[in-house]
Scaffold this active site. Structure first.
Site, PDB file in Angstrom:
ATOM      1  N   GLU A  21     -37.982 -47.542 -12.458  1.00  0.00           N
ATOM      2  CA  GLU A  21     -39.011 -46.911 -11.618  1.00  0.00           C
ATOM      3  C   GLU A  21     -38.477 -45.653 -10.916  1.00  0.00           C
ATOM      4  O   GLU A  21     -37.262 -45.436 -10.853  1.00  0.00           O
ATOM      5  CB  GLU A  21     -39.523 -47.911 -10.568  1.00  0.00           C
ATOM      6  CG  GLU A  21     -38.441 -48.397  -9.608  1.00  0.00           C
ATOM      7  CD  GLU A  21     -38.999 -48.847  -8.264  1.00  0.00           C
ATOM      8  OE1 GLU A  21     -39.742 -48.082  -7.628  1.00  0.00           O
ATOM      9  OE2 GLU A  21     -38.647 -49.958  -7.831  1.00  0.00           O
ATOM     10  N   LYS A  82     -45.943 -41.429  -3.434  1.00  0.00           N
ATOM     11  CA  LYS A  82     -45.645 -42.796  -3.878  1.00  0.00           C
ATOM     12  C   LYS A  82     -46.929 -43.326  -4.517  1.00  0.00           C
ATOM     13  O   LYS A  82     -47.965 -43.400  -3.858  1.00  0.00           O
ATOM     14  CB  LYS A  82     -45.234 -43.624  -2.663  1.00  0.00           C
ATOM     15  CG  LYS A  82     -44.999 -45.095  -2.939  1.00  0.00           C
ATOM     16  CD  LYS A  82     -44.590 -45.813  -1.654  1.00  0.00           C
ATOM     17  CE  LYS A  82     -44.741 -47.308  -1.766  1.00  0.00           C
ATOM     18  NZ  LYS A  82     -44.585 -47.990  -0.481  1.00  0.00           N
ATOM     19  N   VAL A 102     -43.197 -50.410  -8.448  1.00  0.00           N
ATOM     20  CA  VAL A 102     -43.073 -51.510  -9.414  1.00  0.00           C
ATOM     21  C   VAL A 102     -44.402 -51.678 -10.156  1.00  0.00           C
ATOM     22  O   VAL A 102     -44.430 -51.785 -11.391  1.00  0.00           O
ATOM     23  CB  VAL A 102     -42.659 -52.819  -8.707  1.00  0.00           C
ATOM     24  CG1 VAL A 102     -42.811 -54.018  -9.637  1.00  0.00           C
ATOM     25  CG2 VAL A 102     -41.209 -52.716  -8.209  1.00  0.00           C
ATOM     26  N   SER A 136     -48.189 -56.296  -1.015  1.00  0.00           N
ATOM     27  CA  SER A 136     -47.965 -55.248  -2.016  1.00  0.00           C
ATOM     28  C   SER A 136     -48.801 -55.454  -3.272  1.00  0.00           C
ATOM     29  O   SER A 136     -48.960 -56.582  -3.756  1.00  0.00           O
ATOM     30  CB  SER A 136     -46.494 -55.213  -2.394  1.00  0.00           C
ATOM     31  OG  SER A 136     -46.282 -54.264  -3.416  1.00  0.00           O
ATOM     32  N   ASP A 138     -47.766 -54.811  -5.969  1.00  0.00           N
ATOM     33  CA  ASP A 138     -46.818 -55.296  -6.993  1.00  0.00           C
ATOM     34  C   ASP A 138     -47.138 -56.734  -7.389  1.00  0.00           C
ATOM     35  O   ASP A 138     -46.968 -57.118  -8.553  1.00  0.00           O
ATOM     36  CB  ASP A 138     -45.371 -55.269  -6.454  1.00  0.00           C
ATOM     37  CG  ASP A 138     -44.837 -53.859  -6.233  1.00  0.00           C
ATOM     38  OD1 ASP A 138     -45.518 -52.884  -6.629  1.00  0.00           O
ATOM     39  OD2 ASP A 138     -43.739 -53.744  -5.652  1.00  0.00           O
ATOM     40  N   LYS A 155     -36.915 -58.628  -0.382  1.00  0.00           N
ATOM     41  CA  LYS A 155     -36.219 -58.235   0.836  1.00  0.00           C
ATOM     42  C   LYS A 155     -36.671 -59.043   2.043  1.00  0.00           C
ATOM     43  O   LYS A 155     -37.846 -59.337   2.193  1.00  0.00           O
ATOM     44  CB  LYS A 155     -36.482 -56.762   1.101  1.00  0.00           C
ATOM     45  CG  LYS A 155     -35.226 -55.976   1.305  1.00  0.00           C
ATOM     46  CD  LYS A 155     -35.506 -54.509   1.300  1.00  0.00           C
ATOM     47  CE  LYS A 155     -35.702 -54.011  -0.105  1.00  0.00           C
ATOM     48  NZ  LYS A 155     -37.060 -53.858  -0.522  1.00  0.00           N
TER      49      LYS A 155
HETATM   50  N1  PSU Z   1     -37.812 -52.266  -2.543  1.00  0.00           N
HETATM   51  C1  PSU Z   1     -36.656 -51.561  -2.540  1.00  0.00           C
HETATM   52  N2  PSU Z   1     -36.681 -50.256  -2.802  1.00  0.00           N
HETATM   53  C2  PSU Z   1     -37.839 -49.621  -3.114  1.00  0.00           C
HETATM   54  C3  PSU Z   1     -39.057 -50.387  -3.158  1.00  0.00           C
HETATM   55  C4  PSU Z   1     -38.994 -51.688  -2.862  1.00  0.00           C
HETATM   56  O1  PSU Z   1     -35.614 -52.094  -2.277  1.00  0.00           O
HETATM   57  O2  PSU Z   1     -37.801 -48.415  -3.343  1.00  0.00           O
HETATM   58  C5  PSU Z   1     -40.328 -49.710  -3.571  1.00  0.00           C
HETATM   59  C6  PSU Z   1     -40.729 -50.173  -4.986  1.00  0.00           C
HETATM   60  O3  PSU Z   1     -41.185 -49.054  -5.708  1.00  0.00           O
HETATM   61  C7  PSU Z   1     -41.877 -51.130  -4.717  1.00  0.00           C
HETATM   62  C8  PSU Z   1     -42.496 -50.502  -3.508  1.00  0.00           C
HETATM   63  O4  PSU Z   1     -42.784 -51.244  -5.796  1.00  0.00           O
HETATM   64  O5  PSU Z   1     -41.400 -50.076  -2.721  1.00  0.00           O
HETATM   65  C9  PSU Z   1     -43.373 -51.461  -2.737  1.00  0.00           C
HETATM   66  O6  PSU Z   1     -44.085 -50.742  -1.786  1.00  0.00           O
HETATM   67  P1  PSU Z   1     -45.291 -51.438  -1.007  1.00  0.00           P
HETATM   68  O7  PSU Z   1     -44.644 -52.476  -0.160  1.00  0.00           O
HETATM   69  O8  PSU Z   1     -45.902 -50.323  -0.224  1.00  0.00           O
HETATM   70  O9  PSU Z   1     -46.205 -51.994  -2.048  1.00  0.00           O
HETATM   71 MN    MN Z   2     -48.308 -52.386   1.790  1.00  0.00          MN
END
Ligand code: PSU
Ligand code: MN
Length: 300
Positions: A21, A82, A102, A136, A138, A155
């Site tokens: 990614e 993003k 992701v 997310s 994801d 995380k």
């Molecule tokens: N976790 C990491 N590094 C990252 C991300 C997640 O350790 O760069 C990024 C990935 O691209 C993941 C996104 O898909 O953050 C998730 O963002 P959100 O929580 O806004 O969906």
């Molecule tokens: Mn979010």
């Protein structure tokens, strides 16, 4: 969509390919470590017998297999968006640059015919998601797109048990690599016991094959714990996470800015130690991802 020549060639010949990614480059790490890491990860994949394909969007064109120069641009350029599933048509229509999360990397990998994707951590349900609904995209993608995602777990900035519950509801197959505990990114142990433990890349490929043969929709998530020698001290990282979460609340950070904000703040608080852990865990995932892609390719 532009597929790099070497990736096209590998697809044609059924060679192992691993997707990567670009949000981790543009929003997940500071320059120049982001570019160095992206290139090191590509090297690790090559060394382990697979073809890397870093995915991103340039001037509205999805790219599968970015060049070194393009990766460098993703690391340096300001204002790259993003891009999650909802943003994809906008960035394409407006001919903008977009970093794939992701979710979007899964969409583009599947479109290209790539089955394995390596990253650091996937998004999940944020703490207090019961009130904020910050979950997310994801997770939705894992529920519906046939790609295997290798990560170092989820995380601890997120609500891990809630994330696993949602994955269960959505029918996402979650495998824990050589660990009976769910990996939580910066450390090896979240305290959450895992049922489905796998010990080899071949075993993972078997599960992928079985899921596909049965036509079961959706992805597979492989949680690969950070190697012991790079894992962070529980107290150090948990303290940093708590401080970062407080800071996000104070500054009213919301929406898609939350994850990049927390990552950056944790790097600052730990004076770069969390960044080192992050880099090593992605490389560790690349090695496993390449092995899974090889095992799948050998069966063809
Ligand atoms: N976790 C990491 N590094 C990252 C991300 C997640 O350790 O760069 C990024 C990935 O691209 C993941 C996104 O898909 O953050 C998730 O963002 P959100 O929580 O806004 O969906
Ligand atoms: Mn979010």
């Amino acid at each position: 969509m532009r597929i790099a020549e070497n990736v096209k060639e590998a697809l044609k010949n059924g060679l192992p390919i691993v997707a990567l990614e670009s949000t981790i480059i543009s929003h997940g790490m500071p320059y120049p470590k982001n570019v160095e890491t992206a290139l090191l990860v590509e090297e690790a994949i090559k060394k382990n017998g697979a073809v890397p394909a870093t995915i991103g969007i340039i001037d509205g064109e999805p790219i599968v297999g970015m060049s070194k120069e393009e990766i460098e641009q993703f690391g340096k350029r300001k204002g790259i968006k993003k891009v999650s599933r909802r943003d994809l048509p906008i960035v394409i229509a407006k001919k903008e640059w977009g970093a794939t999360t992701v979710a979007t990397t899964m969409i583009l990998a599947k479109k290209a015919g790539i089955e394995v994707f390596v990253t650091g951590g996937v998004g999940g349900a944020h703490r207090k998601a019961q009130q904020t609904f910050d979950i997310s995209a994801d997770l939705e993608e894992l529920a519906q797109t046939e790609v295997t995602v290798v990560c170092a777990g989820v995380k601890a900035i997120l609500d891990l048990p809630l994330t696993l519950e949602i994955l269960e509801t959505k029918g996402v197959t979650v495998l824990s690599y050589r660990s009976d505990e769910f990996a939580d990114f910066y450390t090896r142990h979240s305290g959450i016991k895992m049922e489905n433990i796998v010990n080899t890349a071949e075993e993972i490929a078997d599960v992928i094959k079985a899921k596909r043969a049965f036509d079961l929709k959706g992805g597979i998530l492989v949680a690969n714990p950070i190697p012991e020698k790079y894992a962070m001290d529980d107290n150090v990282i948990n303290g940093a996470i708590e401080t970062a979460l407080d800071e996000a609340e104070k500054q009213h950070v919301s929406g898609k800015d939350v994850t990049p904000f927390l990552l950056k703040t944790i790097v600052d608080i730990t004076k770069g130690e969390s960044l080192e852990a992050n880099i090593h865990l992605v490389i560790n995932n690349a090695i496993l991802g390449a092995a899974i892609a090889k095992s799948l390719a050998e069966r063809k």
